[in-house]
Every structure is written in C-alpha cells, then in structure tokens.
Design an enzyme around this catalytic site. Sequence first.
Site, PDB file in Angstrom:
ATOM      1  N   GLY A  37     -24.465 -49.588 -29.489  1.00 56.83           N
ATOM      2  CA  GLY A  37     -23.404 -49.547 -30.712  1.00 56.83           C
ATOM      3  C   GLY A  37     -22.516 -48.137 -30.606  1.00 56.83           C
ATOM      4  N   GLY A  38     -22.248 -47.847 -31.764  1.00 56.74           N
ATOM      5  CA  GLY A  38     -21.422 -46.829 -31.942  1.00 56.74           C
ATOM      6  C   GLY A  38     -22.642 -45.681 -32.106  1.00 56.74           C
ATOM      7  N   GLY A  94      -0.239 -29.618  -3.067  1.00 58.37           N
ATOM      8  CA  GLY A  94      -0.755 -29.793  -4.939  1.00 58.37           C
ATOM      9  C   GLY A  94      -2.266 -29.133  -4.548  1.00 58.37           C
ATOM     10  CB  ALA A  95      -4.892 -31.011  -3.157  1.00 59.39           C
TER      11      ALA A  95
END
Length: 510
Positions: free
Chosen positions: A169-170, A404-405
């Site tokens: 859960g939370g 770009g790498a």
Amino acid sequence: MKDILQELKDRRAEARMGGGARRVEAQHAKGKLTARERVELLLDEGSFEEFDMFVAHRCTDFGMEKDRPYGDGVVTGWGTINGRLVYLFSQDFTVLGGSVSETHAKKICKIMDMAVQNGAPVIGINDSGGARIQEGVDSLAGYGEVFQRNITASGVVPQISLIMGPCAGGAVYSPAMTDFIFMVKDSSYMFVTGPDVVKTVTNEQVTAEELGGATTHTRKSSVADGAFENDVEALAEVRRLVDFLPSSNREKAPVRPFFDAPDRIEASLDTLIPDNPNMPYDMKELIGKLADEGDFYEIQAEFAKNMITGFIRIEGQTVGVVANQPMVLAGCLDIDSSRKAARFVRFCDCFEIPLLTLVDVPGFLPGVTQEYNGVIKHGAKLLFAYGEATVPKVTVITRKAYGGAYVVMSSKHLNGDFNYAWPTSEIAVMGAKGATEIIHRADRGNTEKLAEHAKDYEDRFASPFVAAERGFVDEVIMPSTTRKRVARAFASLRGKKATMPWKKHDNIPL
Ligand code: HXC
C-alpha cells in the site's frame, strides 16, 4: 530503590520479548529474524542505544486500550557500523504485525530528525502489515510525517531501506524515496495493491512473490537495488555499503587504508579490446582492475545490464562508477539504462562522491517501444544528471563513443574534468557503415565502392585522434596505465570547487 531497579529490568525484559514467544517462533519459521536480532547484526557489537523502548499507542478504539505493547511495533535508536554513527528503525512484525500507528510513526520521525541534525545515515528495516487498521487517519498522518522527513533528508544524509517482510500500500512510498532499497528473496514483497485487488480490478492472477518479490523488483521494475538470499546476508551487505558512503552531505566519504599500489600497471588491459569491433568484452574486468583490491559494490546488478553502476575505491577514496557493458545490447543507452545511471549519478553528486565513467557506447537503442515509452525524456535524465554534477568527473573511453551517447556519457562538453581515451577508441557521429550509406547514397548497391568509403571514414574517425586534436579528449592513454592515470586525476581534483548559478532547484526531465 531495589524494587524500582527491578521494575526497570522487568519492563525492559517485557519490551525485548516483542510479541511473545509464539509470534517470534512464527517469525523464525518464515526464515526471518526478529527486529532486535536484525539490529544486533547490522550494528557493531554492543553499540546499539535504543530510544522510546516504552512508547505505547493511545488508541482506544476496537478494544485497543487493552493491548498496548511496549515499543509499539518498532525498535528505534542509533549505533555504529565499523565505528561510524547511523540511526535506524526496525519494524517488529511480532508486535501488532509491525503496523504503523501514530506513535510508531513518531518514533521513526524522531530518529530521522536526529539523523539529519547530526549528519548520519538512516537505515530503515521494513517488516510491516501497513497502516494500523484500528487507528485510521492517525496512522495515515503518521505515514505522511515520515514521507515528509524522507524528502527533507534526501540529499542531506544517505537513506537506506531494507525490505524484510511485507511492505504494501502507501507504505511503499517511504522506502521508495530513500536512496537504496534492498530486499530479501522469498520473504519480502512490495506492492501498491496486492494480488487480491489486482485480481478484482484487472483479472490478472499473480502471487505476492510474482507481483512484488525481490526478483520482480530487482529485474523488472528496478524499484529495488539489490536482492539477497536471507536476512543475515542482506544486513552484512548493507554494512559493506555504508563503508563506502559519507555520513552526510557535510562530509566526504571515509578514506580507507588500501593495500594496492595506485600506479599498478595492468598489462592485460592492453589486449582487453578485441580486434573485431563487434566483439564484446566484459567491462567488469576493467572495473575490477581499476579498483583498490578489485573490490566493487554493484548497485542494480540485475537491471539494465547494458549499464553498470556501483562503488569502488581508488587510493582508499570512494568513487562512483558508471560504465557501458558491451556484453549486453552492445552497451547501448536505452530507457532503463539511462534511468538507472542518472539516478546513480545524482546520488553521487549530492553526496560529493567523484564519478568515473567508462565509455563503450554504440548509441541509443532504436525502436518503436523505446520512442513510445519516452526514450527522449529518459535519455535526457542521464544527460542532465551528468551536466549538473559538480563532483570530480573522470571519463575513459575504451572503444565506441558514438553520436548523442558520446556527449551524454560524461563528455568534456558536460564539464568533464579529465577525459581520457584509449587508442582503440572510435569517437564519431556513427559507425562507418551507417555513415557511408548516408553520405554516399549514390553508390548504394556498389558494395566495393561502399567498402572503400567505409574504410576512408574509419581511417578518419574510428580513432581518438580527431577528438584529441580538438581537445575534447585530454589525453590518449595506454590501457595498461589506466589505474595510475585515473588515480592521479582524482588526486589532483580533491580540491575541486565548481558551482552552478543560484536556482531554487533545477527541473530535471522526470
Ligand atoms: C493492525 C495488523 C495489521 C494492520 C497485521 N496485523 N497487519 N494489525 N493493522 N495493518 C496483525 C494481525 O492482526 C496479526 O495479529 C499479526 O499482525 C500478524 O498478522 P497475520 O495476518 O497473522 O500475519 P501473516 O499471515 O503473515 O499476514 C501478513 C499480512 C496480513 C499479509 C501483512 O497481516 C495482512 O494482510 N494485514 C493487513 C494488511 C493491510 O491491509 N494493511 C493496510 C494497508 S493500507 P495477531 O494478534 O493475530 O498476531 C496501508 C496504507 C498506508 O498500509 C498508507 C500510507 C499513506
């Protein structure tokens, strides 16, 4: 007087019994240690000092006033790991299922506040049935207070979570905001909604282990940074990790004695790169040979294996390593590897841990899935993380650094301090074959001519020398001397001071 002393002893004994022999037995039967046994193993012998042993909840609903166990389901306090201060909490599943009440949360908040004030890591051992159901919103408020402290402490003191039982859960969001999460195989799980709810809502049938066990979170979701066989191993490995880390952002990581010459020459590295550029080799071999005594603490070893992240020491100083792994997907950048490395780079930067980047990257992974899932934003995370990092940054390009790498992987253009390249490096916009097919479109189909063009392109760009001519590479180095060069580079950067212009905070592409 004697009676009062005896009363204290009796109360302590009661608190230390946790939920009683039957529940302790059940805990052991699941292969789990108790909250106190875990604390004993995590800390240096005899160093634990407990806070709030006698704290009890004040809930009066559902008959809870008759069940007010000491400690309220969590053991908190401080102690040392190899002599260094840490604060910790350890949820006690044998007491009301380790569930979080208002007072349970207050205990956790107290040690978190102390940790931030005193500049020491927080280690949380999670083993809990979640919000104390009898308390309702008081419990939720308690979680909220803990969450806020996780956020406040982020980047101030290292926060480490061990998941050693249920965490659902939370409640998952407190560990989720810490720096590292480690899980124990087969006895821990984390999920936002459990298998029953999943079945009702989506009709998918899974076990708790499949949905949120250690294997799932270290291989699929990347929520966890490591998985261990049992509690003992997990606690020992967290001790090892803490040794690499600074206590807070006000201090540097401890410098450890080392028994490994910083100028050690590794002749085998001169032949690490295969003649065939398409043949892989194991980047971990290089990491092992650069590290003091070959000691490498890997983070997220099972996720996005095309990228390696972890800690080594050089001349006793902690260094964060980020490296492409040519053995997996040719070491390319993709969504997962970019996210993994970006988070690691940011951790190192906020705790002043110098970064060593080892580059062999053919580019970004092409594909519809990558584009649809946002490789642009995720790739930008790594670019951004490197560009904003002001810690000492040393980069070694071993082979490919394309497109770009090349820029992303801690290039000179992103304020790299020392950018070295091996003579085997190929620094270019793309590989020769792809480049030739675009530049010499007219010769398409003419294999002989294309091969000639490709050779030309290779001669011109498949080397580190064009980049070196521009000063984008500071020096082309002999692979065998890499440890020495890197050690000297980091030594020269110990006094580095670099700042960014004032801003409230940046807006990293999340
Ligand atoms: C109060 C709890 C509890 C809880 C367990 N116990 N969870 N008491 N609040 N949340 C108690 C049980 O009553 C039991 O008491 C003891 O702990 C051990 O639990 P068992 O069920 O016997 O253990 P086990 O079979 O191992 O099952 C563990 C479990 C299960 C799967 C965690 O206890 C369970 O489903 N608990 C409820 C989980 C839950 O729904 N939590 C709320 C989630 S919502 P006795 O006296 O018999 O030993 C949430 C929101 C957080 O957490 C929001 C944050 C913002």
